[in-house]
Scaffold this motif. Structure first.
Motif, PDB file in Angstrom:
ATOM      1  N   UNK A   1      -5.121   1.409   2.812  1.00 55.46           N
ATOM      2  CA  UNK A   1      -3.957   1.566   3.538  1.00 55.46           C
ATOM      3  C   UNK A   1      -2.802   2.355   2.401  1.00 55.46           C
ATOM      4  N   UNK A   2      -2.396   2.973   2.979  1.00 57.24           N
ATOM      5  CA  UNK A   2      -1.011   3.578   1.729  1.00 57.24           C
ATOM      6  C   UNK A   2      -1.671   4.686   1.045  1.00 57.24           C
ATOM      7  N   UNK A   3      -0.648   4.131   0.139  1.00 53.03           N
ATOM      8  CA  UNK A   3      -0.698   6.263  -1.135  1.00 53.03           C
ATOM      9  C   UNK A   3      -2.276   6.133  -1.706  1.00 53.03           C
TER      10      UNK A   3
ATOM     11  N   UNK B   1      -8.691   2.756  -7.470  1.00 57.20           N
ATOM     12  CA  UNK B   1      -7.566   2.180  -6.460  1.00 57.20           C
ATOM     13  C   UNK B   1      -8.287   2.932  -5.001  1.00 57.20           C
TER      14      UNK B   1
ATOM     15  N   UNK C   1       3.604   0.902  -3.663  1.00 56.54           N
ATOM     16  CA  UNK C   1       2.623   0.775  -4.825  1.00 56.54           C
ATOM     17  C   UNK C   1       0.498   0.746  -5.190  1.00 56.54           C
ATOM     18  N   UNK C   2       0.589   1.593  -3.793  1.00 50.94           N
ATOM     19  CA  UNK C   2      -0.773   2.216  -4.355  1.00 50.94           C
ATOM     20  C   UNK C   2      -1.838   1.517  -3.399  1.00 50.94           C
TER      21      UNK C   2
ATOM     22  N   UNK D   1       0.912  -1.257  -0.252  1.00 56.18           N
ATOM     23  CA  UNK D   1      -0.304  -0.285  -0.017  1.00 56.18           C
ATOM     24  C   UNK D   1       1.050   1.184  -0.178  1.00 56.18           C
ATOM     25  N   UNK D   2       2.063   1.063   0.760  1.00 62.46           N
ATOM     26  CA  UNK D   2       2.465   2.237   0.636  1.00 62.46           C
ATOM     27  C   UNK D   2       3.562   2.254  -1.236  1.00 62.46           C
TER      28      UNK D   2
END
Lengths: 132, 87
Positions: free
Chosen positions: B71-73, B79, A122-123, A119-120
């Motif tokens: 979570x994440x970007x 997405x 690659x999205x 997630x950090x």
């Protein structure tokens, strides 16, 4: 292009858990057993992501974070800690000083480590309450 | 009404970016139809415990059910919308 991750933690079992969880992901994972070693590694090489333990002998996570930020202002740094006031209070000063970091709860399962790392780097990825 | 929470470290660069990206997306797609609660884990760690948050930033769509979390970007709008079940 292969993404490089640095795990800084004095606990061998934690370093191994990150190495094992991420070994089949295509990411290249390196470890450091102390804040001092982690700083030396970042001085020599660029990383795409750093996981940094809060509680370590010698330089602790907050002191190491400040040093790492002097070297690289942009690399995402995730402080690995329990989400409890006893720990998070130590990070408030760094946050108030505009030292940039995010948080990662410990302990984590292998699946959680993989999902969050993807997630950090690659999205956005889907997670579930307390998964798995 | 779509109800969301985002757990962040309020002063961090990536959390600030995540909030900005999420608010811009919500305004574009669901203006006037959503509420977003921003929770700083350093200020309210007990809420993060209750919601079993694993990392920052984390976005939870609380309503309508079922609950979804990512979570994440948050840069990839496709997405984000798919992950939150808002497609």
């Amino acid at each position: 292009m292969t993404k490089h991750i640095l795990v800084i933690d004095d606990e061998p079992s934690i370093r191994k858990s990150f190495l094992t969880a991420l070994e089949d992901t295509g990411y290249l994972v390196e470890t450091a057993e102390s804040g001092e070693v982690g700083i030396e590694k970042l001085e020599r090489k660029k990383y795409d992501l750093i996981f940094l333990d809060l509680n370590m002998p010698g330089l602790d996570g907050v002191e190491t974070l400040r040093e790492l930020r002097e070297i690289d202002k942009d690399v995402p740094i995730y402080i690995v800690t329990a989400f409890h006031a006893a720990f998070t209070d130590r990070l408030k000063t760094a946050a108030a000083d505009k030292i940039d970091f995010e948080l990662l709860k410990k302990p984590l399962s292998s699946d959680q480590i993989v999902s969050i790392t993807k997630g950090i780097l690659d999205g956005a990825t889907i997670t579930y309450r307390g998964m798995p | 009404m779509i109800q969301l929470r985002i757990y962040v470290v309020d002063d961090s660069k990536s959390s600030a970016k995540a909030i900005q990206e999420l608010e811009a997306l919500l305004e574009d797609k669901f203006s006037g139809q959503y509420s977003l609660k921003i929770i700083d884990v350093l200020v309210e760690p007990e809420l993060a415990e209750v919601d079993r948050i694993l990392t920052t930033p984390t976005v939870i769509k609380v309503a309508p059910e079922p609950e979804k979390r990512i979570v994440g970007s948050l840069g990839d709008r496709g997405k984000v919308l798919a992950g939150l079940g808002l497609v």
